[in-house]
Design a protein around this motif. Structure first.
Motif, PDB file in Angstrom:
ATOM      1  N   GLU A 152     -42.600 -17.158  79.505  1.00  0.00           N
ATOM      2  CA  GLU A 152     -43.168 -15.846  79.215  1.00  0.00           C
ATOM      3  C   GLU A 152     -42.555 -14.782  80.125  1.00  0.00           C
ATOM      4  O   GLU A 152     -42.928 -13.613  80.047  1.00  0.00           O
ATOM      5  N   HIS A 153     -41.639 -15.202  80.962  1.00  0.00           N
ATOM      6  CA  HIS A 153     -41.062 -14.289  81.955  1.00  0.00           C
ATOM      7  C   HIS A 153     -39.533 -14.329  81.879  1.00  0.00           C
ATOM      8  O   HIS A 153     -38.860 -14.562  82.876  1.00  0.00           O
ATOM      9  N   ILE A 154     -38.993 -14.084  80.685  1.00  0.00           N
ATOM     10  CA  ILE A 154     -37.552 -14.188  80.479  1.00  0.00           C
ATOM     11  C   ILE A 154     -36.788 -13.190  81.341  1.00  0.00           C
ATOM     12  O   ILE A 154     -35.726 -13.503  81.894  1.00  0.00           O
ATOM     13  N   PHE A 155     -37.325 -11.988  81.534  1.00  0.00           N
ATOM     14  CA  PHE A 155     -36.606 -10.974  82.308  1.00  0.00           C
ATOM     15  C   PHE A 155     -36.584 -11.323  83.798  1.00  0.00           C
ATOM     16  O   PHE A 155     -35.589 -11.107  84.482  1.00  0.00           O
ATOM     17  N   GLU A 156     -37.682 -11.915  84.271  1.00  0.00           N
ATOM     18  CA  GLU A 156     -37.709 -12.377  85.656  1.00  0.00           C
ATOM     19  C   GLU A 156     -36.733 -13.528  85.859  1.00  0.00           C
ATOM     20  O   GLU A 156     -36.049 -13.619  86.893  1.00  0.00           O
ATOM     21  N   LEU A 157     -36.632 -14.409  84.850  1.00  0.00           N
ATOM     22  CA  LEU A 157     -35.701 -15.530  84.933  1.00  0.00           C
ATOM     23  C   LEU A 157     -34.262 -15.039  84.962  1.00  0.00           C
ATOM     24  O   LEU A 157     -33.436 -15.519  85.757  1.00  0.00           O
ATOM     25  N   LEU A 158     -33.958 -14.054  84.133  1.00  0.00           N
ATOM     26  CA  LEU A 158     -32.605 -13.481  84.125  1.00  0.00           C
ATOM     27  C   LEU A 158     -32.290 -12.823  85.466  1.00  0.00           C
ATOM     28  O   LEU A 158     -31.174 -12.945  85.978  1.00  0.00           O
ATOM     29  N   ALA A 159     -33.287 -12.138  86.034  1.00  0.00           N
ATOM     30  CA  ALA A 159     -33.084 -11.493  87.326  1.00  0.00           C
ATOM     31  C   ALA A 159     -32.814 -12.523  88.416  1.00  0.00           C
ATOM     32  O   ALA A 159     -31.973 -12.300  89.300  1.00  0.00           O
ATOM     33  N   THR A 160     -33.476 -13.662  88.328  1.00  0.00           N
ATOM     34  CA  THR A 160     -33.267 -14.725  89.305  1.00  0.00           C
ATOM     35  C   THR A 160     -31.854 -15.288  89.202  1.00  0.00           C
ATOM     36  O   THR A 160     -31.171 -15.477  90.218  1.00  0.00           O
ATOM     37  N   PHE A 161     -31.412 -15.533  87.980  1.00  0.00           N
ATOM     38  CA  PHE A 161     -30.048 -16.014  87.775  1.00  0.00           C
ATOM     39  C   PHE A 161     -29.036 -14.993  88.284  1.00  0.00           C
ATOM     40  O   PHE A 161     -28.059 -15.342  88.947  1.00  0.00           O
ATOM     41  N   ARG A 162     -29.258 -13.730  87.955  1.00  0.00           N
ATOM     42  CA  ARG A 162     -28.305 -12.680  88.344  1.00  0.00           C
ATOM     43  C   ARG A 162     -28.212 -12.557  89.864  1.00  0.00           C
ATOM     44  O   ARG A 162     -27.144 -12.297  90.412  1.00  0.00           O
ATOM     45  N   ARG A 163     -29.362 -12.764  90.528  1.00  0.00           N
ATOM     46  CA  ARG A 163     -29.387 -12.644  91.984  1.00  0.00           C
ATOM     47  C   ARG A 163     -28.772 -13.866  92.675  1.00  0.00           C
ATOM     48  O   ARG A 163     -28.010 -13.731  93.633  1.00  0.00           O
ATOM     49  N   SER A 164     -29.104 -15.056  92.171  1.00  0.00           N
ATOM     50  CA  SER A 164     -28.668 -16.281  92.845  1.00  0.00           C
ATOM     51  C   SER A 164     -27.348 -16.834  92.320  1.00  0.00           C
ATOM     52  O   SER A 164     -26.617 -17.511  93.046  1.00  0.00           O
ATOM     53  N   ARG A 165     -27.033 -16.546  91.044  1.00  0.00           N
ATOM     54  CA  ARG A 165     -25.790 -17.040  90.435  1.00  0.00           C
ATOM     55  C   ARG A 165     -25.106 -15.918  89.676  1.00  0.00           C
ATOM     56  O   ARG A 165     -25.012 -15.940  88.440  1.00  0.00           O
ATOM     57  N   PRO A 166     -24.606 -14.907  90.360  1.00  0.00           N
ATOM     58  CA  PRO A 166     -24.060 -13.727  89.677  1.00  0.00           C
ATOM     59  C   PRO A 166     -22.848 -14.010  88.792  1.00  0.00           C
ATOM     60  O   PRO A 166     -22.570 -13.244  87.873  1.00  0.00           O
ATOM     61  N   ARG A 167     -22.127 -15.086  89.059  1.00  0.00           N
ATOM     62  CA  ARG A 167     -20.931 -15.389  88.258  1.00  0.00           C
ATOM     63  C   ARG A 167     -21.231 -16.254  87.033  1.00  0.00           C
ATOM     64  O   ARG A 167     -20.351 -16.497  86.218  1.00  0.00           O
ATOM     65  N   LEU A 168     -22.468 -16.709  86.926  1.00  0.00           N
ATOM     66  CA  LEU A 168     -22.842 -17.568  85.809  1.00  0.00           C
ATOM     67  C   LEU A 168     -23.064 -16.718  84.561  1.00  0.00           C
ATOM     68  O   LEU A 168     -23.764 -15.695  84.601  1.00  0.00           O
ATOM     69  N   VAL A 175     -34.447 -30.148  85.479  1.00  0.00           N
ATOM     70  CA  VAL A 175     -34.793 -30.678  86.794  1.00  0.00           C
ATOM     71  C   VAL A 175     -34.352 -29.696  87.874  1.00  0.00           C
ATOM     72  O   VAL A 175     -33.217 -29.229  87.858  1.00  0.00           O
ATOM     73  N   PRO A 176     -35.253 -29.357  88.825  1.00  0.00           N
ATOM     74  CA  PRO A 176     -34.856 -28.444  89.907  1.00  0.00           C
ATOM     75  C   PRO A 176     -33.615 -28.945  90.639  1.00  0.00           C
ATOM     76  O   PRO A 176     -33.501 -30.099  90.985  1.00  0.00           O
ATOM     77  N   GLY A 177     -32.681 -28.051  90.841  1.00  0.00           N
ATOM     78  CA  GLY A 177     -31.456 -28.418  91.541  1.00  0.00           C
ATOM     79  C   GLY A 177     -30.379 -28.972  90.631  1.00  0.00           C
ATOM     80  O   GLY A 177     -29.264 -29.229  91.086  1.00  0.00           O
ATOM     81  N   ALA A 178     -30.693 -29.152  89.334  1.00  0.00           N
ATOM     82  CA  ALA A 178     -29.706 -29.735  88.416  1.00  0.00           C
ATOM     83  C   ALA A 178     -28.475 -28.850  88.291  1.00  0.00           C
ATOM     84  O   ALA A 178     -27.372 -29.337  88.088  1.00  0.00           O
ATOM     85  N   LEU A 179     -28.664 -27.534  88.415  1.00  0.00           N
ATOM     86  CA  LEU A 179     -27.553 -26.609  88.262  1.00  0.00           C
ATOM     87  C   LEU A 179     -26.488 -26.811  89.334  1.00  0.00           C
ATOM     88  O   LEU A 179     -25.307 -26.617  89.097  1.00  0.00           O
TER      89      LEU A 179
END
Length: 211
Positions: free
Chosen positions: A62-78, A42-46
């Motif tokens: 199909e976009h695992i690398f884009e998803l990882l980049a999003t996490f790294r940018r928005s949640r760098p400590r996760l 669910v959006p915002g669940a994190l």
């Protein structure tokens, strides 16, 4: 001393769409256990989940690398661990290079999954040793390494660290507390001129300090 999967409380986020994979992980980590799996569909669940580590099933996008980049940018400590079908070292190296702290194949056994979570939660990286070596092969070896002198205790800590043991297991094996283990690891990194446990492990093997 026991690992985090044996004592304490840890909430692990899960990004997956395969019902069988979700069920398998929920069975592995039941709700009343020390490790709780929280679905992040669910959006915002994190935001309200309280998780510090997330398992991502690469098959859900199909976009695992884009998803990882999003996490790294928005949640760098996760801390992120990717689950996937691929076992090719080049692919795994790209996954780690994209920001994941661990990679497990879908065929990984329960013990391997628990160990990966322990190691990543402890601040290190879970991946095949060849992948770690490739990531660090370009790093220069500090000069005057022939003058490097380690105490017997430091060598004991280093052997267990190279074997992939988290701080808690090293402490239990050597009969010392976790704070002392961290102090030894810190001194070892300073002596070898590295900044993290992965570099420390690779340098130790590369210099022939640990077989």
């Amino acid at each position: 001393m026991q690992s985090m999967t044996e004592v304490g409380s840890l909430r692990v986020g899960l990004v997956a769409t395969d019902p069988l994979r979700i069920l398998g992980l929920e069975t592995l980590f039941p709700k009343d256990g020390p490790v709780e799996v929280v679905q992040l569909s669910v959006p915002g669940a994190l935001d309200d989940s309280g998780v510090s580590l997330v398992l991502i099933d690469a098959a859900c996008t199909e976009h695992i690398f884009e998803l990882l980049a999003t996490f790294r940018r928005s949640r760098p400590r996760l801390r992120l661990i990717v689950l996937g079908l691929e076992s090719d070292h080049e692919y795994i190296q790209r996954i780690i290079g994209a920001g994941a702290k661990g990679y497990l194949t879908h065929s990984a056994k329960e013990a391997e999954i628990r160990m990966a979570i322990d190691v990543v939660q402890d601040g290190s990286v879970w991946a095949p040793r060849k992948v770690l070596a490739r990531l660090l092969e370009a790093r220069p070896v500090p000069e005057a390494e022939d003058r490097l002198k380690l105490t017997e205790r430091e060598l004991q800590v280093l052997r267990l660290l190279v074997a992939g043991q988290p701080n808690r297991e090293i402490a239990r094996e050597l009969g010392i507390d976790v704070i002392t283990v961290k102090a030894h690891v810190g001194r070892l990194m300073r002596k070898m001129g590295v900044e993290n446990r992965i570099s420390l492990s690779v340098q130790a093997v590369g210099r022939g300090l640990i077989e």
